[in-house]
Design a protein around this motif. Structure first.
Motif, mmCIF file in Angstrom:
data_model
loop_
_atom_site.group_PDB
_atom_site.id
_atom_site.type_symbol
_atom_site.label_atom_id
_atom_site.label_comp_id
_atom_site.label_asym_id
_atom_site.label_seq_id
_atom_site.Cartn_x
_atom_site.Cartn_y
_atom_site.Cartn_z
ATOM 1 N N CYS A 168 -51.420 -45.535 -10.038
ATOM 2 C CA CYS A 168 -51.959 -46.097 -11.276
ATOM 3 C C CYS A 168 -53.222 -46.893 -10.960
ATOM 4 O O CYS A 168 -53.229 -47.724 -10.045
ATOM 5 C CB CYS A 168 -50.909 -46.994 -11.938
ATOM 6 S SG CYS A 168 -51.389 -47.591 -13.567
ATOM 7 N N GLY A 203 -50.795 -55.205 -15.813
ATOM 8 C CA GLY A 203 -51.903 -55.311 -16.757
ATOM 9 C C GLY A 203 -51.646 -56.207 -17.932
ATOM 10 O O GLY A 203 -52.409 -56.199 -18.894
ATOM 11 N N ILE A 241 -55.634 -48.646 -18.878
ATOM 12 C CA ILE A 241 -55.231 -47.675 -17.867
ATOM 13 C C ILE A 241 -56.340 -46.645 -17.667
ATOM 14 O O ILE A 241 -56.772 -45.970 -18.610
ATOM 15 C CB ILE A 241 -53.916 -46.968 -18.288
ATOM 16 C CG1 ILE A 241 -52.811 -48.004 -18.501
ATOM 17 C CG2 ILE A 241 -53.504 -45.952 -17.236
ATOM 18 C CD1 ILE A 241 -51.536 -47.421 -19.073
ATOM 19 N N HIS A 242 -56.817 -46.517 -16.414
ATOM 20 C CA HIS A 242 -57.805 -45.503 -16.065
ATOM 21 C C HIS A 242 -57.129 -44.198 -15.637
ATOM 22 O O HIS A 242 -57.582 -43.108 -15.971
ATOM 23 C CB HIS A 242 -58.706 -45.995 -14.927
ATOM 24 C CG HIS A 242 -59.507 -47.205 -15.272
ATOM 25 N ND1 HIS A 242 -60.845 -47.165 -15.549
ATOM 26 C CD2 HIS A 242 -59.150 -48.508 -15.406
ATOM 27 C CE1 HIS A 242 -61.294 -48.380 -15.825
ATOM 28 N NE2 HIS A 242 -60.274 -49.219 -15.738
ATOM 29 N N PRO A 300 -52.871 -53.804 -20.890
ATOM 30 C CA PRO A 300 -53.452 -53.069 -19.755
ATOM 31 C C PRO A 300 -54.441 -52.008 -20.221
ATOM 32 O O PRO A 300 -54.238 -51.351 -21.265
ATOM 33 C CB PRO A 300 -52.227 -52.437 -19.092
ATOM 34 C CG PRO A 300 -51.211 -52.328 -20.178
ATOM 35 C CD PRO A 300 -51.442 -53.499 -21.083
ATOM 36 N N HIS A 307 -52.954 -42.721 -14.552
ATOM 37 C CA HIS A 307 -51.524 -42.979 -14.342
ATOM 38 C C HIS A 307 -50.851 -41.624 -14.129
ATOM 39 O O HIS A 307 -50.637 -40.861 -15.089
ATOM 40 C CB HIS A 307 -50.932 -43.701 -15.553
ATOM 41 C CG HIS A 307 -49.561 -44.248 -15.297
ATOM 42 N ND1 HIS A 307 -48.725 -44.671 -16.305
ATOM 43 C CD2 HIS A 307 -48.880 -44.449 -14.146
ATOM 44 C CE1 HIS A 307 -47.592 -45.117 -15.780
ATOM 45 N NE2 HIS A 307 -47.664 -44.980 -14.476
ATOM 46 N N PRO A 337 -47.773 -50.323 -15.677
ATOM 47 C CA PRO A 337 -48.909 -50.853 -16.458
ATOM 48 C C PRO A 337 -48.645 -52.239 -17.036
ATOM 49 O O PRO A 337 -49.516 -53.122 -16.967
ATOM 50 C CB PRO A 337 -49.098 -49.798 -17.550
ATOM 51 C CG PRO A 337 -48.577 -48.544 -16.951
ATOM 52 C CD PRO A 337 -47.410 -48.952 -16.117
ATOM 53 N N LEU A 380 -55.825 -49.364 -12.975
ATOM 54 C CA LEU A 380 -55.923 -50.055 -14.261
ATOM 55 C C LEU A 380 -56.636 -51.382 -14.098
ATOM 56 O O LEU A 380 -56.775 -51.904 -12.991
ATOM 57 C CB LEU A 380 -54.537 -50.265 -14.873
ATOM 58 C CG LEU A 380 -53.497 -51.066 -14.067
ATOM 59 C CD1 LEU A 380 -53.641 -52.566 -14.263
ATOM 60 C CD2 LEU A 380 -52.089 -50.653 -14.451
#
Length: 582
Positions: A138, A87, A151-152, A149, A154, A83, A140
């Motif tokens: 992941c 990100g 994160i959607h 980041p 992970h 991440p 993101l």
């Protein structure tokens, strides 16, 4: 793919491709006039010109979106670090110098930001390391304002195929039709500078006829050394960097600071420098007590004092071997020469220039073809202002090296590696022509390649002239034979009629002519043998000069050690047979 739904237009006047009544009338009149002209030309027998394609404005809703996937079989990335690696936009540190890719790292963050701006879709990353039995997935995007980041997803997935490496997938807006040549040209240059890697590029279209698959194969397993991080050279630091080094150093005294935080400063030189700084400085003074004004004095002395040049051990050039292999693999030239220069310095930064020049080749345009690399990364744009282009076009006299700049297919390859590439412009797409050290090194490297090519071209021209000479002599053998034989017959008649006397050796030859021992065919064979002998002697001299010894060959057979072995494989080549006993 990005969730847009095509809807029927209700109010067509809202769109920028709407055509008004006046514009439609004007277009119809123009098309009618063009039809009349074509009809008249057809009646008179004249050729009609191809109708020009009218430009149609592309509506903003008709943008093209592409899913771009990049996959490798490298070492992968740790699960928890992904991440922050993708990100978060990180600023580079200046605590040490290291040869990097020379542009913007891997470009993943740029692709993520561009995807967020054009489609709003996140980036997807899959990665696995050799020691892991799972694959990290992941999804993101990046919060640009907060630089963190978003994160959607992970998670960890089972790694049944034991794969290791990284895969990045992003959806972006693009134009494949316009930039197809640039992409393939970039991949080809990457294959030249990295012959130890294999690249597979696929473009998958809605229509199978437009699919593109290009494979650049690996040629060698020899890889360049990994670049080593080095300390700063005193002549290359600025005041801001000195302040940062003073703040973050773990050394106690000023003498230790100068000796351990910079290259090419030993204990003796550090003491001399401190003595030159003035009465306010002493070797044992605490480095944390150095004031801002004293830092300015240190910076001023660093700019004025003379230091030894840094070594190029920290650099990682492609290598002359790899550069030559890459050129041969991708261009298949008739001749190629490479040169790797020694490490040089500009503004305290070491750099190495490698060059290659090829003549001829497959898929090479006529004239000058220039390939530029910075820290082993191809440069595609802003070619006109680059130091390599200016040097190759304006500072090299190609005619003096027997190379025709306009008619021959010339490939010029220049790779510059350094801890700091002096790019011009924010795009980092070209190296300026204003640094004399780099310009001189580039010119010298290209000239060294041209000198190698000149010797090869001269030898090839000599061999060609020799073949032409042999062909010319062979063409005149029948006429010369007839003329000589007619003279001999006339001399024989004069000798027989005793109208003229000749020497004994001439008399013996004339008797052979009268007895038909010497005939026209005999003379023809002797002249042909003489031409062959002269050609062989000249070829032997050429081979000796070029370092090739052509001796009679004979077959050599090696007895196998154990006669009971009957299972073997013969590996044939033009010069020998190697028997592998199984």
């Amino acid at each position: 793919m990005i969730g847009l739904i095509d809807r029927e237009r209700v109010d067509t006047q809202l769109y920028d491709d709407y055509e008004t009544d006046k514009a439609r009338e004007k277009r119809l009149v123009k098309e009618a006039r063009a039809s009349e002209i074509q009809a008249k030309n057809l009646a008179s027998g004249k050729k009609n010109k191809e109708p020009g394609v009218s430009k149609v404005l592309k509506a903003r809703g008709e943008a093209s979106y592409y899913k771009v996937t990049c996959k490798d079989n490298g070492k992968g990335m740790p699960h928890d670090d992904i991440p922050n690696m993708f990100g978060r936009v990180l600023s580079g540190t200046k605590y040490g110098l290291k040869q990097t890719r020379g542009k913007f790292g891997l470009g993943a963050k740029m692709a993520l930001i561009w995807s967020k701006m054009s489609t709003g879709l996140p980036i997807e990353i899959s990665s696995s390391m050799k020691s892991q039995n799972y694959v990290t997935f992941c999804r993101l995007d990046i919060d640009i304002h907060r630089n963190i980041p978003h994160i959607h997803l992970h998670e960890k997935k089972a790694n049944k195929e034991k794969w290791h490496g990284a895969e990045i997938q992003v959806v972006i807006e693009g134009n494949w039709t316009t930039y197809r040549s640039k992409i393939l040209h970039y991949m080809r240059q990457m294959a030249v500078i990295t012959p130890y890697a294999q690249f597979l590029f696929r473009f998958i279209s809605e229509t199978p006829e437009k699919n593109v698959t290009v494979k650049f194969t690996r040629r060698t397993d020899v890889m360049p050394p990994i670049p080593i991080e080095t300390k700063h050279h005193p002549s290359s630091v600025d005041l801001l960097l000195i302040k940062r080094l003073v703040t973050d150093t773990s050394k106690k005294t000023l003498l230790q600071f100068l000796q351990n935080e910079f290259v090419n400063i030993n204990k003796n030189l550090a003491a001399r420098l401190i003595g030159e700084m003035g009465p306010d400085f002493s070797p044992g003074m605490a480095v944390k007590s150095v004031t801002a004004q004293q830092m300015v004095r240190i910076h001023q002395l660093f700019r004025q004092a003379k230091f030894d040049d840094p070594s190029g051990d920290c650099l990682s050039p492609a290598g002359e071997y790899n550069l030559r292999l890459g050129i041969i693999k991708e261009l298949h030239p008739d001749m190629v020469a490479t040169h790797s220069g020694s490490a040089q310095v500009f503004e305290g930064h070491p750099f190495i220039v490698e060059a290659g020049v090829s003549v001829g080749g497959r898929d090479v345009k006529q004239g000058m073809n220039i390939f530029r690399f910075a820290n082993r990364i191809p440069l595609l744009f802003e070619q006109g202002g680059d130091v390599v282009t200016r040097t190759a076009l304006k500072r090299i006299n190609w005619n003096s090296y027997k190379i025709n700049q306009t008619q021959d297919k010339i490939g010029v390859f220049v790779s510059i590696v350094s801890t700091k590439i002096p790019f011009k412009g924010t795009g980092k797409e070209y190296i300026g022509d204003d640094i004399s050290e780099i310009a001189t090194a580039v010119k010298s490297a290209i000239q060294q390649c041209c000198i190698q090519l000149k010797s090869k071209i001269v030898k090839r021209l000599q061999a060609r002239e020799q073949q032409e000479r042999k062909r010319s002599l062979s063409r005149y053998i029948p006429d010369a034979t007839g003329a000589v034989y007619e003279v001999l017959k006339q001399m024989t008649e004069e000798h027989t009629n005793k109208r003229k006397r000749y020497k004994e050796e001439d008399t013996a030859m004339l008797e052979k002519v009268s007895k038909h021992i010497i005939t026209k065919e005999t003379l023809k064979e002797k002249l042909a043998e003489h031409v062959e002998q002269v050609d062989y002697e000249m070829a032997l001299e050429y081979a000796t000069q070029s370092g090739v010894s052509e001796e009679p060959r004979e077959n050599i057979y090696l007895q196998q050690l154990n006669p009971s072995h009957s299972n073997f494989i013969d590996l044939h080549s033009p010069t020998f047979v190697f028997r592998l006993i199984l």
